[in-house]
Motif scaffolding. Sequence first.
Motif, PDB file in Angstrom:
ATOM      1  N   SER A  60       0.829  -1.209   0.000  1.00 24.29           N
ATOM      2  CA  SER A  60       0.000   0.000   0.000  1.00 24.29           C
ATOM      3  C   SER A  60       0.862   1.257   0.000  1.00 24.29           C
ATOM      4  O   SER A  60       0.574   2.238  -0.693  1.00 24.29           O
ATOM      5  N   LEU A  61       1.944   1.238   0.794  1.00 23.85           N
ATOM      6  CA  LEU A  61       2.857   2.380   0.820  1.00 23.85           C
ATOM      7  C   LEU A  61       3.541   2.553  -0.527  1.00 23.85           C
ATOM      8  O   LEU A  61       3.713   3.679  -1.021  1.00 23.85           O
ATOM      9  N   PHE A  62       3.922   1.432  -1.156  1.00 26.22           N
ATOM     10  CA  PHE A  62       4.579   1.521  -2.457  1.00 26.22           C
ATOM     11  C   PHE A  62       3.623   2.002  -3.541  1.00 26.22           C
ATOM     12  O   PHE A  62       4.043   2.666  -4.500  1.00 26.22           O
ATOM     13  N   ALA A  63       2.341   1.673  -3.413  1.00 21.31           N
ATOM     14  CA  ALA A  63       1.363   2.175  -4.386  1.00 21.31           C
ATOM     15  C   ALA A  63       1.311   3.696  -4.339  1.00 21.31           C
ATOM     16  O   ALA A  63       1.262   4.370  -5.385  1.00 21.31           O
ATOM     17  N   LEU A  64       1.356   4.260  -3.140  1.00 16.76           N
ATOM     18  CA  LEU A  64       1.378   5.714  -2.978  1.00 16.76           C
ATOM     19  C   LEU A  64       2.698   6.292  -3.496  1.00 16.76           C
ATOM     20  O   LEU A  64       2.727   7.367  -4.105  1.00 16.76           O
ATOM     21  N   HIS A  65       3.774   5.573  -3.233  1.00 15.12           N
ATOM     22  CA  HIS A  65       5.112   5.970  -3.687  1.00 15.12           C
ATOM     23  C   HIS A  65       5.149   6.030  -5.214  1.00 15.12           C
ATOM     24  O   HIS A  65       5.595   7.033  -5.802  1.00 15.12           O
ATOM     25  N   LYS A  66       4.666   4.986  -5.851  1.00 16.96           N
ATOM     26  CA  LYS A  66       4.665   4.925  -7.316  1.00 16.96           C
ATOM     27  C   LYS A  66       3.768   6.003  -7.915  1.00 16.96           C
ATOM     28  O   LYS A  66       4.124   6.646  -8.902  1.00 16.96           O
ATOM     29  N   GLU A  67       2.613   6.207  -7.293  1.00 17.28           N
ATOM     30  CA  GLU A  67       1.691   7.247  -7.752  1.00 17.28           C
ATOM     31  C   GLU A  67       2.358   8.623  -7.715  1.00 17.28           C
ATOM     32  O   GLU A  67       2.176   9.447  -8.614  1.00 17.28           O
ATOM     33  N   THR A  68       3.163   8.857  -6.670  1.00 14.35           N
ATOM     34  CA  THR A  68       3.909  10.109  -6.564  1.00 14.35           C
ATOM     35  C   THR A  68       4.879  10.267  -7.727  1.00 14.35           C
ATOM     36  O   THR A  68       5.023  11.354  -8.296  1.00 14.35           O
ATOM     37  N   GLY A  69       5.548   9.179  -8.090  1.00 16.95           N
ATOM     38  CA  GLY A  69       6.463   9.215  -9.223  1.00 16.95           C
ATOM     39  C   GLY A  69       5.761   9.556 -10.521  1.00 16.95           C
ATOM     40  O   GLY A  69       6.245  10.380 -11.309  1.00 16.95           O
ATOM     41  N   VAL A  70       4.612   8.940 -10.752  1.00 20.38           N
ATOM     42  CA  VAL A  70       3.846   9.197 -11.969  1.00 20.38           C
ATOM     43  C   VAL A  70       3.368  10.649 -12.004  1.00 20.38           C
ATOM     44  O   VAL A  70       3.494  11.337 -13.024  1.00 20.38           O
ATOM     45  N   GLU A  71       2.829  11.122 -10.885  1.00 24.89           N
ATOM     46  CA  GLU A  71       2.297  12.489 -10.818  1.00 24.89           C
ATOM     47  C   GLU A  71       3.381  13.536 -11.059  1.00 24.89           C
ATOM     48  O   GLU A  71       3.097  14.624 -11.566  1.00 24.89           O
ATOM     49  N   ASN A  72       4.626  13.207 -10.703  1.00 18.92           N
ATOM     50  CA  ASN A  72       5.722  14.167 -10.845  1.00 18.92           C
ATOM     51  C   ASN A  72       6.556  13.947 -12.107  1.00 18.92           C
ATOM     52  O   ASN A  72       7.619  14.552 -12.266  1.00 18.92           O
ATOM     53  N   GLY A  73       6.067  13.112 -12.995  1.00 22.96           N
ATOM     54  CA  GLY A  73       6.734  12.918 -14.274  1.00 22.96           C
ATOM     55  C   GLY A  73       8.036  12.149 -14.202  1.00 22.96           C
ATOM     56  O   GLY A  73       8.896  12.292 -15.089  1.00 22.96           O
ATOM     57  N   CYS A  74       8.212  11.325 -13.177  1.00 23.53           N
ATOM     58  CA  CYS A  74       9.432  10.521 -13.061  1.00 23.53           C
ATOM     59  C   CYS A  74       9.413   9.387 -14.086  1.00 23.53           C
ATOM     60  O   CYS A  74       8.356   8.844 -14.404  1.00 23.53           O
ATOM     61  N   LYS A  75      10.579   9.026 -14.553  1.00 20.08           N
ATOM     62  CA  LYS A  75      10.704   7.970 -15.559  1.00 20.08           C
ATOM     63  C   LYS A  75      11.131   6.634 -14.954  1.00 20.08           C
ATOM     64  O   LYS A  75      11.063   5.609 -15.624  1.00 20.08           O
ATOM     65  N   GLN A  76      11.591   6.671 -13.692  1.00 23.66           N
ATOM     66  CA  GLN A  76      12.001   5.428 -13.054  1.00 23.66           C
ATOM     67  C   GLN A  76      11.921   5.548 -11.548  1.00 23.66           C
ATOM     68  O   GLN A  76      11.975   6.640 -10.979  1.00 23.66           O
TER      69      GLN A  76
END
Length: 285
Positions: free
Chosen positions: A97-113
Amino acid sequence: MITYKKCTEVDLDIIYKAFQVGFSDYMIKLDMSQEVFIKRFFGPEGNELKHSFIALDEERPIGVILGGIKVYEGVKTLRCGTLCIHPDYRGHGISKSLFALHKETGVENGCKQLFLEVIVGNDRAIQLYKGLGYEKIYDLSYFSHSEPSSISTNLGTAYTIKEMDTETIGLLQPYIEDIHINWQNDFDYIKKLEGVNHYGVYGDTGLIGTMSAHTNGKIYFLWIHPAHRSKGIGKTLLSHVANLSNPAELNISFPNNASLEGFLKHLGFKRDKISQYEMYLTPIK
């Protein structure tokens, strides 16, 4: 009831408590004060409260994931600076669940990896990361030398060692773009540290070698121009640092560099028991 909040929504002491309990039975003892924790994890490590999340059971902190974003080796990257779960709450999907939020943060901020480091032997964590799509890309090795004063050499008058500032050593970036440097050794990390000094070796052609080292003997960066290697310049820099600060030992870490490993072993450095994997998830969607 378990809830999840962004770390900007809770006090720092709650985050620290989650960190403490999550690592209370860790394979390596992480015993640090709240002041040191905040200074390190929200300082040079690059984590930010707005990119980090905490898990709570009612008001009880039971897990935390810290995240930091920067352009790393030319790629906008979200790094997991730490993930830990209360021992009594493991195996219940809180990490995912924490990683889902972590990954969502990456997507929202335009991270590529996404990127993280994990200690070799922490099989439970490694399996979790693999299940989330991470792949091991680099091996991160640690070496130490218990008798720094035994490293001695003299290059003669043809070379000069000078202390450098952070800005000057940062100018080397174009020369090392084809060398992978781990997150905790790159220039962005080093410039946020206290007690780190930078040294350059100058010859007739200008700067031919540099080293960044903490007064406690931790070496963060060592580079010799390819045309000047195998001439004792690296050894001279190590000797210079050992003589200046007289540390009890020298320590260095680096990923997948057979040439540097051979050089260190020749000087008497020993591989430490600890090692890590650098794992990546790319692309992220």
